[in-house]
Design a protein around this motif. Structure first.
Motif, PDB file in Angstrom:
ATOM      1  N   PRO A  95       7.784   4.523  -8.768  1.00  0.00           N
ATOM      2  CA  PRO A  95       7.670   3.815  -7.558  1.00  0.00           C
ATOM      3  C   PRO A  95       9.380   3.578  -7.379  1.00  0.00           C
ATOM      4  CG  PRO A  95       7.353   2.339  -9.321  1.00  0.00           C
ATOM      5  CD  PRO A  95       7.291   3.864  -9.789  1.00  0.00           C
ATOM      6  N   LYS A 123      -0.766   6.224 -12.811  1.00  0.00           N
ATOM      7  CA  LYS A 123       0.468   5.822 -12.316  1.00  0.00           C
ATOM      8  C   LYS A 123       1.414   5.644 -13.429  1.00  0.00           C
ATOM      9  CE  LYS A 123      -1.236   3.301  -8.385  1.00  0.00           C
ATOM     10  NZ  LYS A 123      -1.738   1.980  -7.640  1.00  0.00           N
ATOM     11  N   ALA A 135       0.776  -1.223   0.127  1.00  0.00           N
ATOM     12  CA  ALA A 135      -0.042  -0.013  -0.072  1.00  0.00           C
ATOM     13  C   ALA A 135       0.888   1.251   0.047  1.00  0.00           C
ATOM     14  CB  ALA A 135      -0.825   0.166   1.377  1.00  0.00           C
ATOM     15  N   LEU A 136       2.014   1.176   0.643  1.00  0.00           N
ATOM     16  CA  LEU A 136       2.893   2.544   1.177  1.00  0.00           C
ATOM     17  C   LEU A 136       3.801   2.605  -0.439  1.00  0.00           C
ATOM     18  CD1 LEU A 136       4.027   2.120   4.662  1.00  0.00           C
ATOM     19  CD2 LEU A 136       2.366   3.705   3.777  1.00  0.00           C
ATOM     20  N   ARG A 137       4.333   1.437  -0.881  1.00  0.00           N
ATOM     21  CA  ARG A 137       5.103   1.517  -1.956  1.00  0.00           C
ATOM     22  C   ARG A 137       4.417   1.510  -3.363  1.00  0.00           C
ATOM     23  NH1 ARG A 137       9.668  -1.584   0.031  1.00  0.00           N
ATOM     24  NH2 ARG A 137      11.045   0.115   1.124  1.00  0.00           N
ATOM     25  N   GLU A 138       3.298   1.086  -3.584  1.00  0.00           N
ATOM     26  CA  GLU A 138       2.694   0.970  -4.802  1.00  0.00           C
ATOM     27  C   GLU A 138       1.178   1.488  -4.726  1.00  0.00           C
ATOM     28  OE1 GLU A 138       2.713  -2.966  -6.372  1.00  0.00           O
ATOM     29  OE2 GLU A 138       4.551  -3.574  -5.255  1.00  0.00           O
ATOM     30  N   GLY A 139       0.563   2.061  -3.688  1.00  0.00           N
ATOM     31  CA  GLY A 139      -0.690   2.465  -3.816  1.00  0.00           C
ATOM     32  C   GLY A 139      -1.815   1.249  -3.915  1.00  0.00           C
ATOM     33  N   TYR A 191       1.207   7.688  -1.415  1.00  0.00           N
ATOM     34  CA  TYR A 191       2.323   6.813  -1.646  1.00  0.00           C
ATOM     35  C   TYR A 191       3.016   7.110  -2.617  1.00  0.00           C
ATOM     36  CZ  TYR A 191      -0.738   6.203  -5.978  1.00  0.00           C
ATOM     37  OH  TYR A 191      -1.409   6.320  -7.095  1.00  0.00           O
ATOM     38  N   ASP A 192       3.008   8.281  -3.572  1.00  0.00           N
ATOM     39  CA  ASP A 192       4.031   8.891  -4.708  1.00  0.00           C
ATOM     40  C   ASP A 192       5.200   9.299  -3.675  1.00  0.00           C
ATOM     41  OD1 ASP A 192       2.044  10.750  -3.545  1.00  0.00           O
ATOM     42  OD2 ASP A 192       2.619  11.675  -5.237  1.00  0.00           O
ATOM     43  N   PHE A 212       5.606   7.974  -0.099  1.00  0.00           N
ATOM     44  CA  PHE A 212       5.732   6.775   0.863  1.00  0.00           C
ATOM     45  C   PHE A 212       6.864   5.778  -0.013  1.00  0.00           C
ATOM     46  CE2 PHE A 212       1.835   8.029   3.459  1.00  0.00           C
ATOM     47  CZ  PHE A 212       2.561   8.898   4.154  1.00  0.00           C
ATOM     48  N   THR A 213       6.630   5.607  -1.100  1.00  0.00           N
ATOM     49  CA  THR A 213       7.299   4.792  -1.962  1.00  0.00           C
ATOM     50  C   THR A 213       8.742   4.885  -1.666  1.00  0.00           C
ATOM     51  OG1 THR A 213       7.395   3.495  -4.426  1.00  0.00           O
ATOM     52  CG2 THR A 213       7.561   6.228  -3.963  1.00  0.00           C
TER      53      THR A 213
END
Length: 424
Positions: free
Chosen positions: A177, A171, A106-110, A124-125, A127-128
Motif C-alpha cells: 500500500p 495482502k 476502499a481505494l487505498r486499502e481494499g 486497489y493494488d 489505486f493505492t
C-alpha cells in the motif's frame, strides 16, 4: 486417544480461526447521509469524470445493457466469476452512505465501509497509488451520478476462496500500500506517465499475467495476459518488428489508430474511449513511460518489415487456399494502399506466439465502429467456415510474418466461435 486427537485438532482450528479474524479485522466506518450533488464543486466533478474515464470505473461497474455504475459486470477468473458492485450513490444498494474517508480507504486499502476486505479483482493494488486530490475528485464524480437501485450479484467463488478474511493474508504477501513515489532518476513527464499507468489506469491489471491466487506476477510486469477472452498484448516488448515510438503510441491512445500498428480491438477500445478526456500532456506522459520500458522482441526487424509490407503476389490458379480467401475477403482493405492503413503483417496480433485469440475474434466478430473510433470491420462469422479461417490464419502468419504457424489453431477456432456465439 482418538478423542484427544480430535479435540486437539479442533482446538488448533479454533485458535487459527480466531487468529485469522483478529488479523483480518478492520473497523466499520459509520454511514453518512448521502451528500447532495450540489455540495460538490462543478470543476471537481468534471475532473473526477476525467479521472474515472481513465480508470475505466464506469466501464467495469456497468454490465451490458445495465445502468451506468450499477455493477453486475462479470470478471471470470481461474477460481470463479466475480461481479462488479454498484458504485452509484443509492443508499440501499450502492455507496450512498459512504463518506470520502470510506471511499479513500476502499481505494487505498481494499476495505469496504463495513470493514470487509475487497477481492483484488477490484484493482486497489493500483489505486493505492492515487494522490489525495485525485481521490477527492473521483469521490465527487461518483457521488453525483444518478442513484440506481441494483443489488450486487453474488460471486461464484467456492469455499474457502470466498472467505474475505483470507484476503488479509493475501495482502501481507502481495499488497504494497501507499501513494506513488516518484523515481528521482526520471524526469517529471516519465513520473507522470508512471503514476497514471501504474495507478489510475491500472494498466498492469490487464497486461500482466496473474498467479493462481490472483496476484500480478512479480518480475514480469506488462508481459501480456489473457483478459476477457482477448490477449492484452505485451507492453514491455514489441511482439511485432514495428516498435512503438512515443508519437505513435500517443496517437494510438488518443485516436485508437496508429499506423503501422493498427487499430484498437476488444477491451482496448473501451480504454481509448475512457482516456478521451485526459489532456494530451498526460497521454504523452503515458507513451513516454511505456516506450522507455519497451525493448526489441526476437522478431527480425528488417526482414519482418519487408515481408509484412510487400505487395500482394500476382494471382495464380494454384495458389494456396489461404491466399485465395485473403484476396476474396481481405485484400480490398488490407492490401498496400488499401483503406486499412496498417499492414496486417505488422499488427501485434499476428506475432503473438501461441496466442491467435485477437486475430480469430476480430475476424469472426469484426470491429464495431459505432463507438466512434476508427477501424470498423465487417464480421466474417457467417461467411468463413472454421477451415477457411484456419487457412487464412496460416497464410497470413507464415507469409506475412517471420513467425512459425500457430499450433492447435483448429481447436482454438472452434472454441472461440462457440464462446462468441454464447455471449449475451
Amino acid at each position: 486417544m482418538f478423542r484427544r486427537l480430535l479435540l486437539a485438532i479442533a482446538g488448533i482450528g479454533a485458535v487459527a480461526v480466531v487468529a485469522l479474524q483478529a488479523l483480518a479485522w478492520r473497523p466499520a466506518i459509520p454511514p453518512i447521509a448521502p451528500p447532495a450533488a450540489a455540495s460538490f464543486a462543478p470543476e471537481l466533478v468534471s475532473r473526477g469524470e476525467m479521472l474515472a474515464g481513465a480508470g475505466n470505473c464506469m466501464a467495469c461497474h456497468t454490465t451490458r445493457g445495465g445502468q451506468p455504475g450499477a455493477g453486475g459486470q462479470p470478471f471470470p477468473t481461474a477460481i470463479g466469476t466475480f461481479y462488479s458492485t454498484n458504485i452509484t450513490p443509492d443508499p440501499a444498494t450502492g455507496i450512498g452512505h459512504w463518506s470520502e474517508a470510506v471511499f479513500a480507504r476502499a481505494l487505498r486499502e481494499g476495505i469496504a465501509r463495513d470493514g470487509r476486505h475487497l477481492f483484488p479483482v477490484f484493482p486497489y493494488d493500483h489505486f493505492t497509488k492515487l494522490a489525495d486530490a485525485d481521490i477527492k475528485a473521483l469521490y465527487a464524480y461518483v457521488m453525483t451520478r444518478p442513484p440506481v437501485s441494483a443489488a450486487d450479484q453474488p460471486n461464484t467463488v467456492p469455499f474457502p476462496l470466498n472467505v474475505r478474511a483470507l484476503q488479509a493474508i493475501w495482502k501481507i504477501i502481495y499488497f504494497k500500500p501507499g501513494p506513488y513515489q516518484p523515481d528521482p532518476r526520471r524526469d517529471a513527464q516519465w513520473n507522470r506517465g508512471a503514476y497514471l499507468a501504474e495507478g489510475l489506469a491500472a494498466c498492469g491489471a490487464c497486461h500482466t499475467a496473474r498467479t493462481v491466487l490472483g496476484a500480478e506476477q512479480v518480475g514480469h510486469p506488462y508481459g501480456g495476459a489473457l483478459f476477457a477472452g482477448w490477449i492484452a498484448t505485451p507492453l514491455d516488448v514489441s511482439p511485432s518488428p514495428a516498435r512503438w515510438s512515443e508519437a505513435e503510441l500517443f496517437t494510438y491512445l488518443r485516436t485508437g489508430d496508429s499506423p503501422p500498428h493498427g487499430v484498437a480491438v476488444g477491451p482496448m477500445r473501451l480504454v481509448v474511449k475512457g482516456l478521451a478526456k485526459l489532456p494530451d500532456s498526460d497521454l504523452k506522459a503515458i507513451a513516454a513511460y511505456f516506450v522507455s520500458l519497451n525493448r526489441p522482441s526476437g522478431a527480425a526487424l528488417e526482414p519482418g518489415v519487408a515481408k509484412a509490407t510487400a505487395p500482394d503476389p500476382p494471382a495464380d490458379p494454384k495458389e494456396a487456399q489461404g491466399l485465395k480467401i485473403y484476396r476474396a475477403n481481405c485484400a480490398a482493405c488490407h492490401k498496400p494502399g488499401g483503406a486499412a492503413r496498417s499492414p496486417l503483417g505488422l499488427n501485434a496480433s499476428m506475432w503473438l506466439e501461441d496466442k491467435p485469440q485477437n486475430f480469430i475474434r476480430t475476424v469472426l466478430d469484426g470491429i464495431d465502429g459505432s463507438d466512434g473510433l476508427p477501424g470498423a470491420m465487417l464480421a466474417f462469422r457467417d461467411k468463413l467456415s472454421d477451415s477457411d479461417l484456419i487457412a487464412l490464419a496460416e497464410y497470413l502468419r507464415t507469409e506475412r510474418t517471420n513467425a512459425a504457424g500457430w499450433p492447435g489453431l483448429d481447436k482454438l477456432v472452434r472454441k472461440i466461435r462457440t464462446e462468441s456465439m454464447s455471449q449475451p
